[in-house]
Design a protein around this motif. Structure first.
Motif, short mmCIF file in Angstrom:
data_model
loop_
_atom_site.label_atom_id
_atom_site.label_comp_id
_atom_site.label_asym_id
_atom_site.label_seq_id
_atom_site.Cartn_x
_atom_site.Cartn_y
_atom_site.Cartn_z
N VAL A 1 0.12 4.13 -2.59
CA VAL A 1 -0.17 5.49 -2.13
C VAL A 1 0.73 6.49 -2.85
O VAL A 1 0.28 7.57 -3.25
N GLU A 2 1.99 6.14 -3.01
CA GLU A 2 2.92 7.01 -3.72
C GLU A 2 2.40 7.32 -5.12
O GLU A 2 2.42 8.48 -5.57
N ARG A 3 1.91 6.30 -5.81
CA ARG A 3 1.39 6.50 -7.17
C ARG A 3 0.08 7.28 -7.16
O ARG A 3 -0.14 8.16 -8.01
N HIS A 4 -0.80 6.97 -6.22
CA HIS A 4 -2.07 7.70 -6.11
C HIS A 4 -1.82 9.20 -5.91
O HIS A 4 -2.44 10.04 -6.58
N LEU A 5 -0.95 9.52 -4.98
CA LEU A 5 -0.66 10.94 -4.69
C LEU A 5 -0.02 11.61 -5.89
O LEU A 5 -0.35 12.76 -6.23
N TRP B 1 -8.07 4.12 -0.21
CA TRP B 1 -8.71 4.85 0.91
C TRP B 1 -7.70 5.74 1.63
O TRP B 1 -7.98 6.92 1.90
N LEU B 2 -6.52 5.20 1.93
CA LEU B 2 -5.53 5.98 2.67
C LEU B 2 -5.04 7.16 1.85
O LEU B 2 -4.82 8.26 2.40
N ALA C 1 -7.97 4.31 10.63
CA ALA C 1 -8.09 3.17 9.72
C ALA C 1 -8.69 1.97 10.42
O ALA C 1 -9.35 1.13 9.78
N ASP C 2 -8.49 1.85 11.72
CA ASP C 2 -9.03 0.73 12.48
C ASP C 2 -10.55 0.68 12.35
O ASP C 2 -11.13 -0.34 11.96
N PHE D 1 0.80 -1.21 0.00
CA PHE D 1 0.00 0.00 0.00
C PHE D 1 0.84 1.27 0.00
O PHE D 1 0.43 2.29 -0.57
N VAL D 2 2.03 1.24 0.58
CA VAL D 2 2.89 2.42 0.54
C VAL D 2 3.28 2.74 -0.90
O VAL D 2 3.29 3.90 -1.32
N SER D 3 3.59 1.72 -1.67
CA SER D 3 3.92 1.91 -3.08
C SER D 3 2.73 2.46 -3.85
O SER D 3 2.86 3.39 -4.66
#
Length: 269
Positions: free
Chosen positions: A67-71, A258-259, A230-231, A63-65
């Motif tokens: 998120v980087e692309r989404h942003l 989502w994040l 997120a929880d 998800f970190v990867s």
């Protein structure tokens, strides 16, 4: 390339990928996202335990990867640094934040701090976050605590989080606190949980999680720290996890989208 450990599949619900998985790190030990990022882009550091590390997920699916692309697609170009480390506790992550991340990102830096699920085994133990083992000790070699009044449970957690918020303010760093989601279901309705955990163990986990959830909500309300819950968001999505704590590939897709939406708001306001 990392192969699946012996017996690992048996400890999942079968939705984990086949692997093998590539885990590459940069010169500072952050897990590489595999994306092409504009040179000189500001860092966005993600700290957490194995939920963030996501070892048994393809590099570009973590998800970190994503998120980087989404942003980046929204014009928010960051160099996302995955600082997830399996088994890390809140105290250990605070050490990393203060002693490693602060000198790397400096004033104006941005850090996404995931509350680790790794707190659960030691949350109420006598020495709590100072539990003297190689896995949980804040420093190595571990030191047997001699102080008789060490806090534990919610008082220890909120004290450490308070230090993190204070340090971020002192060093001019934007800190975003995120609660880590988990597989939430009743044992009766989830074949995986009924197979992997006893009723008493499940009840104990629920009690500890509820104590942590309540403590964090109270802390956020009084500290003013930027918070992403997120929880709560993922309490109704047990199928996003391949075991109790880790997202499967489709779960990473859902969580990343989502994040990224949540971070987009926090990073532009």
């Amino acid at each position: 390339m990392r192969p699946r450990p012996e017996g690992y599949l048996e400890a999942t619900d079968g939705t984990v990928g086949e692997g093998p998985w590539r885990v590459r790190t940069d010169e500072h030990g952050f897990i590489i996202t595999g994306n092409e990022v504009t040179e000189g882009a500001p860092p966005l550091v993600f700290l957490g335990d194995s939920f963030v590390e996501a070892t048994f997920t393809p590099e570009n699916v973590r998800f970190v990867s994503q998120v980087e692309r989404h942003l980046q697609s929204d014009g928010l170009t960051f160099r996302c640094l995955n600082g997830g480390y399996s088994g890390a506790t809140t105290l250990q992550l605070f050490n990393v934040f203060l002693n490693k991340v602060v000198p790397l990102v400096g004033r104006g830096g941005k850090v996404v701090f995931f509350l680790p699920q790794s707190d659960l085994p030691i949350y109420f133990r006598p020495h709590s976050y100072w539990y003297p083992t190689d896995r949980y000790a804040p420093l190595l070699p571990p030191v047997e605590p001699t102080a008789g009044d060490l806090p534990r449970g919610s008082s220890a957690l909120t004290a450490i989080l308070g230090l993190a918020v204070w340090a971020a303010q002192e060093f001019g760093i934007d800190l975003i606190l995120v609660s880590s989601p988990h597989r939430n279901a009743t044992r009766e309705d989830d074949a995986y949980l009924s197979r992997r955990i006893s009723a008493d163990q499940h009840l104990s986990l629920l009690q500890r999680r509820e104590d942590i959830r309540t403590a964090v909500q109270k802390f956020v309300a009084t500290s003013g720290v930027t918070f992403i819950d997120a929880d709560t968001e993922f309490l109704d999505k047990p199928s996003a996890f391949y075991d109790e704590l880790h997202l499967n590939d489709s779960g990473h897709d859902i969580f990343a989208a989502w994040l990224a939406d949540q971070l987009r708001i926090k990073l532009t306001t």
